[in-house]
Design a protein around this motif. Structure first.
Motif, PDB file in Angstrom:
ATOM      1  N   HIS A 130     -22.906 -23.984  -8.097  1.00  0.00           N
ATOM      2  CA  HIS A 130     -23.748 -24.218  -7.282  1.00  0.00           C
ATOM      3  C   HIS A 130     -23.330 -25.327  -5.980  1.00  0.00           C
ATOM      4  CE1 HIS A 130     -26.756 -27.530  -7.488  1.00  0.00           C
ATOM      5  NE2 HIS A 130     -26.686 -28.450  -7.503  1.00  0.00           N
ATOM      6  N   TYR A 131     -24.183 -25.197  -4.935  1.00  0.00           N
ATOM      7  CA  TYR A 131     -24.863 -25.879  -3.592  1.00  0.00           C
ATOM      8  C   TYR A 131     -26.262 -26.002  -3.144  1.00  0.00           C
ATOM      9  CZ  TYR A 131     -22.147 -26.944   0.954  1.00  0.00           C
ATOM     10  OH  TYR A 131     -21.895 -27.442   2.691  1.00  0.00           O
ATOM     11  N   ASN A 132     -26.420 -27.017  -2.736  1.00  0.00           N
ATOM     12  CA  ASN A 132     -27.611 -27.157  -1.919  1.00  0.00           C
ATOM     13  C   ASN A 132     -27.404 -27.892  -0.543  1.00  0.00           C
ATOM     14  OD1 ASN A 132     -29.713 -28.336  -1.420  1.00  0.00           O
ATOM     15  ND2 ASN A 132     -31.366 -27.489  -2.837  1.00  0.00           N
ATOM     16  N   VAL A 133     -27.387 -27.025   0.532  1.00  0.00           N
ATOM     17  CA  VAL A 133     -27.094 -27.865   1.302  1.00  0.00           C
ATOM     18  C   VAL A 133     -27.372 -28.764   1.723  1.00  0.00           C
ATOM     19  CG1 VAL A 133     -25.923 -26.600   4.053  1.00  0.00           C
ATOM     20  CG2 VAL A 133     -25.744 -25.039   2.121  1.00  0.00           C
ATOM     21  N   ALA A 134     -28.964 -28.821   1.591  1.00  0.00           N
ATOM     22  CA  ALA A 134     -29.945 -29.870   1.672  1.00  0.00           C
ATOM     23  C   ALA A 134     -29.642 -31.669   1.355  1.00  0.00           C
ATOM     24  CB  ALA A 134     -31.208 -29.801   1.838  1.00  0.00           C
ATOM     25  N   LYS A 135     -28.976 -31.145   0.144  1.00  0.00           N
ATOM     26  CA  LYS A 135     -29.125 -32.379  -0.533  1.00  0.00           C
ATOM     27  C   LYS A 135     -27.122 -32.092  -0.178  1.00  0.00           C
ATOM     28  CE  LYS A 135     -31.692 -31.874  -4.924  1.00  0.00           C
ATOM     29  NZ  LYS A 135     -32.072 -32.112  -5.932  1.00  0.00           N
ATOM     30  N   THR A 160     -31.603 -24.218   3.671  1.00  0.00           N
ATOM     31  CA  THR A 160     -32.403 -23.126   2.694  1.00  0.00           C
ATOM     32  C   THR A 160     -31.530 -22.699   1.958  1.00  0.00           C
ATOM     33  OG1 THR A 160     -31.989 -21.195   4.188  1.00  0.00           O
ATOM     34  CG2 THR A 160     -34.342 -22.957   4.343  1.00  0.00           C
ATOM     35  N   LEU A 161     -30.600 -22.738   2.047  1.00  0.00           N
ATOM     36  CA  LEU A 161     -29.253 -22.284   1.062  1.00  0.00           C
ATOM     37  C   LEU A 161     -29.109 -23.223  -0.217  1.00  0.00           C
ATOM     38  CD1 LEU A 161     -26.042 -20.049   1.499  1.00  0.00           C
ATOM     39  CD2 LEU A 161     -26.122 -21.500  -0.325  1.00  0.00           C
ATOM     40  N   ASP A 162     -29.728 -22.950  -1.331  1.00  0.00           N
ATOM     41  CA  ASP A 162     -29.414 -23.253  -2.676  1.00  0.00           C
ATOM     42  C   ASP A 162     -28.962 -22.698  -3.369  1.00  0.00           C
ATOM     43  OD1 ASP A 162     -29.823 -26.010  -4.877  1.00  0.00           O
ATOM     44  OD2 ASP A 162     -31.928 -25.236  -4.768  1.00  0.00           O
ATOM     45  N   ALA A 163     -28.214 -22.598  -3.256  1.00  0.00           N
ATOM     46  CA  ALA A 163     -27.162 -21.965  -4.784  1.00  0.00           C
ATOM     47  C   ALA A 163     -26.799 -22.389  -6.427  1.00  0.00           C
ATOM     48  CB  ALA A 163     -25.438 -21.826  -3.987  1.00  0.00           C
ATOM     49  N   ALA A 164     -27.024 -21.830  -6.936  1.00  0.00           N
ATOM     50  CA  ALA A 164     -27.416 -22.671  -8.486  1.00  0.00           C
ATOM     51  C   ALA A 164     -27.002 -20.990  -9.738  1.00  0.00           C
ATOM     52  CB  ALA A 164     -28.566 -23.220  -8.446  1.00  0.00           C
ATOM     53  N   TRP A 177     -15.472 -19.680  -4.996  1.00  0.00           N
ATOM     54  CA  TRP A 177     -16.917 -19.564  -4.368  1.00  0.00           C
ATOM     55  C   TRP A 177     -17.190 -18.177  -4.090  1.00  0.00           C
ATOM     56  CZ3 TRP A 177     -14.247 -18.690   0.287  1.00  0.00           C
ATOM     57  CH2 TRP A 177     -13.339 -19.141   0.645  1.00  0.00           C
ATOM     58  N   PHE A 178     -18.046 -18.375  -4.153  1.00  0.00           N
ATOM     59  CA  PHE A 178     -18.739 -16.525  -4.043  1.00  0.00           C
ATOM     60  C   PHE A 178     -18.484 -16.585  -2.073  1.00  0.00           C
ATOM     61  CE2 PHE A 178     -22.350 -18.428  -1.871  1.00  0.00           C
ATOM     62  CZ  PHE A 178     -22.684 -17.768  -0.911  1.00  0.00           C
ATOM     63  N   ALA A 179     -17.920 -15.250  -1.832  1.00  0.00           N
ATOM     64  CA  ALA A 179     -17.632 -14.613  -0.400  1.00  0.00           C
ATOM     65  C   ALA A 179     -18.303 -13.550  -0.224  1.00  0.00           C
ATOM     66  CB  ALA A 179     -15.669 -14.264  -0.014  1.00  0.00           C
ATOM     67  N   GLU A 208     -33.731 -15.504  -1.576  1.00  0.00           N
ATOM     68  CA  GLU A 208     -34.772 -16.228   0.380  1.00  0.00           C
ATOM     69  C   GLU A 208     -33.872 -17.232   0.434  1.00  0.00           C
ATOM     70  OE1 GLU A 208     -37.457 -15.596  -3.025  1.00  0.00           O
ATOM     71  OE2 GLU A 208     -36.572 -14.607  -1.596  1.00  0.00           O
ATOM     72  N   TRP A 209     -33.138 -18.486  -1.129  1.00  0.00           N
ATOM     73  CA  TRP A 209     -32.650 -19.278  -1.187  1.00  0.00           C
ATOM     74  C   TRP A 209     -31.240 -19.078  -0.598  1.00  0.00           C
ATOM     75  CZ3 TRP A 209     -35.072 -16.769  -5.198  1.00  0.00           C
ATOM     76  CH2 TRP A 209     -34.454 -16.383  -5.730  1.00  0.00           C
ATOM     77  N   TYR A 210     -30.752 -17.395  -0.062  1.00  0.00           N
ATOM     78  CA  TYR A 210     -29.206 -17.083   0.077  1.00  0.00           C
ATOM     79  C   TYR A 210     -29.817 -17.063   1.255  1.00  0.00           C
ATOM     80  CZ  TYR A 210     -27.246 -18.429  -4.481  1.00  0.00           C
ATOM     81  OH  TYR A 210     -26.464 -18.782  -5.923  1.00  0.00           O
ATOM     82  N   MET A 211     -29.613 -15.878   1.169  1.00  0.00           N
ATOM     83  CA  MET A 211     -30.179 -15.109   2.940  1.00  0.00           C
ATOM     84  C   MET A 211     -31.367 -16.063   3.870  1.00  0.00           C
ATOM     85  SD  MET A 211     -31.903 -11.561   3.817  1.00  0.00           S
ATOM     86  CE  MET A 211     -30.962 -10.237   4.874  1.00  0.00           C
TER      87      MET A 211
END
Length: 651
Positions: A130-135, A160-164, A177-179, A208-211
């Motif tokens: 989980h990693y929301n860059v904006a937050k 725009t990256l919002d990983a969950a 974390w992913f690589a 679209e929330w990763y790329m």
């Protein structure tokens, strides 16, 4: 057995201890430590409720003694844990049956053990990320405000990256974390046991929330903007093929989704990493860390442009992978023929630039030395050839494809354009397709390196004084140990030498060494590429045996031997010792440890000992695919006496 105490608390951060801010709850996540280590029982919830619980057992165990506790989790009191032993044994048999179905061949027990543990490591290293860059940049409203410099720190351009999601991690202990390029190799091994999860993983990074909106795929948390090799098209096609081979199902919807997003990513590469329009790609970091004489991600020390053999080789491979996918999709939808034509013509431009077909002198192939080398173009226009024998010069071999589709009448538009290029620009095609033997009724070979270049590159690859190790292909030639490469720039000397183990060079630290050790991902790609060459060239294409004995060997013989060298890193030798464990006696001889395998990040270039991260670095799990192929082809097509007498890794 019953625990002496049950401890409860909330799974909440101790803000008071960490940040000097008030806690939301009286009971925070380090309560067990406080209660057990410091005796502060008031830190645990006396009502015995909370989102975090633990069992506490008091027992004295004398030195050298062992205690075993059986624990049964269930709602029925008084049930003995031993009542579940039969169920546990049943589940073990089911697991055995599943893995026997994955590789249903007569594998030696030790090889079977290695393969299964490689799969187990992949399964173990799934983890929620989980990693929301904006937050992250703004800071959590419930916590102290982050320092202002965070807004200008790493990943600031990835709002725009919002990983969950659940990801396959390199390993969830050291690298939770992913690589991105690691993940591609994970999925190819995963495809043997769970192709659905493998496909899901590749598609995730293209959402679209990763790329990135510009088409870049995020590399990893340390820096999403780092440029990793574009291997996702290769991985997608391999998953598609493996699933079709194992189940008969061709998942076109998956392939279409991947193709559409990767076409955007390909354009990002072309626009961002070839800004001079040379079709010679810069790339930068490209995942190979300190394989260069200087930090490639920072650019040349005195400015200018670094034309990278690996960057250009990767892009040639990428174009062919997308061409292959487009033609596969075009079997049912002719719309994709135009895209196949686009990627074929782009591959032609890359090959033209790479091989100096136009005679401009700006290519990366050195005819005299028989190898691909990068070049540094200084601001004053001076060209410096980086003539270093490393895996970088082997990567162009990855850009190879064999295909029967050119002999099919199903692709009239693609065939027409292909023929037009041959008729009007034969000089651009003859180096990547053998026009003298071209027969559209038979498979054709398209490659950056023609068979003669392949032969010359293999002279260095299969030389034990250069790239060939007893345990695979080194990343840097052993010759550089005695004769390092040195580059003088700006009054400073930049050196690249051979270091078979952990790097002693400060560049990137000691846990990221491409200056000699064996890395599985590139070895694996080399094996697959050589197999494609053999498929087209056949047993008739022979190369000199590297011992100088006058013997000849086919490309398949080479791939078979390289597979053996890599697999035997993990297998017991004639003395019962595993090269992966080197001189660690505990792991070599202790009955509780010697058969439990660690899949390291990379391996010693001379003795095969495991190096770097040891907690299941996922891309090394491709050894499971190597073992599967060994079992499917080597064991099935050789007489038993040859298998019995064959010595692994004996070119």
């Amino acid at each position: 057995d019953h625990p002496d105490e049950m401890l409860f608390t909330e799974n909440e951060t101790n803000n008071e201890k960490l940040f000097g801010a008030p806690n939301k709850s009286l009971f925070v996540k380090d309560a067990f430590h406080e209660a057990v280590v410091h005796g502060r029982k008031e830190k645990i919830n006396p009502k015995q409720q909370g989102t975090k619980a633990a069992f506490l057992r008091h027992q004295r165990i004398e030195a050298g003694q062992t205690a075993v506790w059986h624990l049964n989790l269930g709602s029925t009191p008084g049930v003995s844990p031993k009542a579940n032993e039969a169920l546990f044994e049943k589940r073990k048999k089911e697991a055995d049956a599943f893995y026997d179905s994955v590789t249903p061949f007569a594998l030696p027990e030790d090889m079977k053990r290695v393969q299964r543990q490689a799969f187990a490591g992949l399964l173990w290293n799934k983890q929620y990320y989980h990693y929301n860059v904006a937050k992250w940049l703004q800071g959590d409203p419930g916590n102290p405000k982050p320092p202002e410099e965070r807004k200008n720190g790493r990943n600031k351009d990835w709002k725009t990256l919002d990983a969950a999601d659940i990801f396959s991690m390199p390993d969830k202990w050291e690298y939770p974390w992913f690589a991105a390029w690691d993940l591609a190799f994970h999925t190819v091994a995963f495809a043997l046991i769970d192709s659905g999860f493998a496909k899901h993983q590749l598609l995730l990074l293209l959402k679209e929330w990763y790329m990135h909106p510009n088409g870049q795929i995020p590399a990893y948390e340390w820096s999403f903007s780092d440029v990793n090799p574009p291997v996702h098209a290769w991985a997608a096609m391999r998953i598609y093929q493996i699933e079709a081979h194992r189940t008969g199902r061709k998942d076109r919807a998956f392939l279409e989704k991947v193709f559409q997003k990767l076409s955007l990513n390909f354009t990002w590469w072309v626009n961002r990493k070839d800004d001079q329009g040379r079709n010679l790609f810069e790339g930068g970091f490209l995942g190979l860390d300190n394989i260069g004489a200087f930090d490639r991600s920072m650019g040349p020390p005195e400015g200018g442009t670094l034309l990278q053999t690996d960057g250009t080789g990767w892009m040639g491979m990428y174009a062919l992978n997308l061409l292959q996918i487009a033609l596969e999709l075009a079997t049912e939808d002719p719309v994709y023929e135009d895209m196949a034509t686009k990627f074929f013509e782009h591959f032609l431009m890359i090959a033209d630039a790479m091989n100096n077909i136009d005679g401009s002198g700006n290519g990366l192939w050195d005819e005299q030395k028989g190898f691909y080398y990068g070049a540094l173009i200084l601001p004053n226009g001076k060209k410096i050839q980086m003539d270093i024998d490393t895996l970088v010069g082997v990567i162009p071999l990855f850009a190879v494809a064999t295909s029967e589709v050119h002999s099919s009448d199903s692709f009239p538009n693609y065939r027409k354009r292909f023929q037009w290029v041959i008729d009007n620009h034969p000089e651009k095609v003859e180096k990547i397709v053998d026009l003298k033997t071209l027969d559209f009724k038979k498979p054709i070979l398209i490659s950056l390196a023609d068979p003669e270049k392949l032969r010359r590159i293999l002279e260095k690859v299969l030389d034990e004084n250069k790239l060939l190790s007893p345990y695979g292909i080194r990343s840097v030639s052993k010759e550089l140990g005695e004769h390092p490469f040195s580059l003088e720039m700006g009054g400073k000397s930049y050196v690249l030498n051979y270091e078979p183990a952990e790097s002693t060079t400060p560049l990137f630290g000691g846990n990221s060494n491409w200056r000699g050790p064996i890395w599985f991902p590139l070895n694996f790609l080399l094996l697959e590429s050589l197999q494609k060459f053999h498929y087209f060239l056949g047993d008739e294409f022979k190369i000199e045996h590297p011992t100088g004995s006058g013997q000849k060997m086919s490309i398949w013989d080479v791939t078979s031997d390289l597979s053996h060298r890599l697999i035997k890193i993990f297998l017991k030798d004639e003395k019962g010792r595993r090269p992966v464990y080197g001189g660690i006696e505990k792991f070599q001889t202790d009955p509780h440890w010697k058969d439990y395998i660690l899949f390291h990040e990379y391996f010693h270039g001379d003795n095969g000992a495991g190096l770097g991260a040891s907690c299941q670095t996922g891309w090394t799990a491709v050894v499971a695919k190597m073992i599967h192929q060994y079992a499917e082809y080597e064991l099935q097509h050789k007489p038993p006496e040859q298998i019995e007498s064959a010595r692994l890794g004996n070119l």
